[in-house]
Design a protein around this motif. Structure first.
Motif, short mmCIF file in Angstrom:
data_model
loop_
_atom_site.label_atom_id
_atom_site.label_comp_id
_atom_site.label_asym_id
_atom_site.label_seq_id
_atom_site.Cartn_x
_atom_site.Cartn_y
_atom_site.Cartn_z
N ASP A 130 -7.36 21.80 6.61
CA ASP A 130 -7.55 21.04 7.85
C ASP A 130 -7.25 19.56 7.70
O ASP A 130 -6.70 18.94 8.59
CB ASP A 130 -9.01 21.20 8.34
N PRO B 129 -11.03 31.81 4.63
CA PRO B 129 -11.24 30.66 5.51
C PRO B 129 -12.43 30.89 6.45
O PRO B 129 -12.75 32.02 6.79
CB PRO B 129 -9.94 30.59 6.33
N ASP B 130 -13.03 29.79 6.86
CA ASP B 130 -14.20 29.86 7.74
C ASP B 130 -13.86 30.41 9.12
O ASP B 130 -14.62 31.16 9.71
CB ASP B 130 -14.82 28.46 7.91
N ASN B 131 -12.70 30.00 9.65
CA ASN B 131 -12.45 30.38 11.04
C ASN B 131 -11.60 31.64 11.17
O ASN B 131 -10.72 31.94 10.37
CB ASN B 131 -11.90 29.19 11.86
N ARG B 135 -8.13 33.51 9.36
CA ARG B 135 -8.20 34.82 8.69
C ARG B 135 -7.18 35.78 9.28
O ARG B 135 -6.51 36.51 8.55
CB ARG B 135 -9.60 35.41 8.80
N THR C 89 -19.54 39.40 -4.41
CA THR C 89 -20.22 38.83 -3.25
C THR C 89 -21.59 39.46 -3.05
O THR C 89 -22.60 38.76 -2.87
CB THR C 89 -19.38 39.06 -1.96
N PRO C 129 -12.49 24.23 -2.41
CA PRO C 129 -13.26 24.32 -1.15
C PRO C 129 -14.30 23.21 -1.07
O PRO C 129 -14.80 22.73 -2.09
CB PRO C 129 -13.94 25.69 -1.24
N ASP C 130 -14.66 22.86 0.18
CA ASP C 130 -15.65 21.80 0.40
C ASP C 130 -17.04 22.19 -0.07
O ASP C 130 -17.77 21.36 -0.61
CB ASP C 130 -15.71 21.47 1.91
N ASN C 131 -17.43 23.45 0.15
CA ASN C 131 -18.83 23.76 -0.14
C ASN C 131 -19.03 24.38 -1.52
O ASN C 131 -18.19 25.11 -2.05
CB ASN C 131 -19.46 24.59 0.99
N ALA C 134 -18.82 28.25 -2.22
CA ALA C 134 -17.45 28.78 -2.30
C ALA C 134 -16.83 28.44 -3.67
O ALA C 134 -16.11 29.25 -4.24
CB ALA C 134 -16.59 28.21 -1.17
#
Lengths: 167, 167, 167
Positions: A130, B129-131, B135, C89, C129-131, C134
């Motif tokens: 993003d 991906p989050d959204n 995906r 997971t 990844p940001d978090n 993840a």
């Protein structure tokens, strides 16, 4: 003997272990050139884990920015550079011209008399990020990998801890 | 001679350069079929950079949506399609049935008398991906790549600017 | 005959189809060990789509957590485990020690008398990844893939539906 190897791959793909084995295959003692900076606890832990795995055959040098100079200064021993994408991050954070620095790097590699093994990361095989900075970073990382691969004698893609020969 | 090549890989992995070299290897002039649309400055800059690298051996055709027709219309010359994932993006934004369009594409490829080299992107080797749209896109891109690979005579994975033969 | 195959790759790279073909190549009936849990509609739809593609040669076992036991219980038939990253997971969500479970898995694989084909995902070739969760997950997935690859007789990277031999 001059010999340049690029070991690239995803995170936790076993790149560093493959690169360490190849470097020591050229003889010991070897020089480990770390580009990492321990900016936070997560990174400090990762650096410590990597160092713990390496044995006494290694002399460690830390150089976040002037990688070409660190390579030139350690000529005569096999070198392992771990890793190029962290170096790129450091260059971008310091607002250096990473393209010019990459040219300095490849010119330096061409002048070595002892082997250099360089670890890098593949970061461009996911969804477009993003934010613009992440996009610039993955573009730069891909171009840097191409430039180094061009002058490398061998290019290895690490997959699940195994080396896949690309060049 | 009909010959279909799929060149896939990450962003900045040297896919386009490999594909251009393979296309011109079939003879010149060649047709460059661009699926990109210059929707913003970042994309316009990328398109301009790609065009600047190509020489006078290329005739450029721009077709964001009806790729099968653009391929059929340029038969008789070697074709380079750059790239399939942008085409997929365009199809999804225009709410076309990308699965039906992919079938039209593979059927069209089977009818060509001159070579077609197609560039695509690997986008499914990162974290989920989050959204949901991202995906769906990476699912679609993977399935499209599989469909095109099935009818291709050669499939190449670009890694650090180097071609890795997959098929 | 004991034979272990790891099939890894990106999302929609054709891993499952390759793994199914290899499993049935060892004979039928075969056991499909599903690690997926239908926690939401998107996942339920994906599970249904996968099951629809499989034929009557398959007996399906569902085991989200105790994968080593499911493998041991089905010895004597060719097994397909789909997939390791979903198992990981599940382990992380249940706060199990995934490293200990991976050791149990590799020890179990070494004791089998019939083949096991395991599907996994490459998730570490994108941008960081940001978090933190993840990041932990992609680290764990990479390490698990390395551990399984070490004991596997064959390792295959799926690219656009095609198998690329890594080991």
């Amino acid at each position: 003997m001059r010999h340049t190897i690029l070991v690239t791959g995803g995170v936790r793909s076993g790149k560093s272990a493959i690169a360490e084995e190849r470097t020591l295959g050229f003889g010991a003692p070897a020089t480990y050139i770390a580009t990492a900076q321990a900016l936070d606890d997560e990174m400090a832990e990762r650096i410590a884990r990597h160092q713990a795995r390496r044995g006494p055959e290694w002399r460690t040098v830390s150089e976040p920015l002037d990688l070409p100079a660190a390579i030139a200064a350690s000529d005569g021993t096999p070198r392992l550079v771990d890793c190029l994408t962290l170096w790129l991050t450091n260059l971008m954070l310091a607002e250096r011209d990473w393209r010019a620095e990459t040219e300095r790097l490849t010119a330096t590699l061409a002048r070595q008399s002892a082997p250099v093994v360089l670890v890098s990361n593949e970061v461009g095989l996911g969804i477009v990020p993003d934010n613009a900075l992440a996009r610039r970073f993955r573009d730069a990382a891909g171009l840097m990998n191409q430039d180094v691969a061009k002058v490398a004698d061998e290019v290895i893609l690490a997959v699940a801890g195994l080396p896949l020969k690309v060049k």
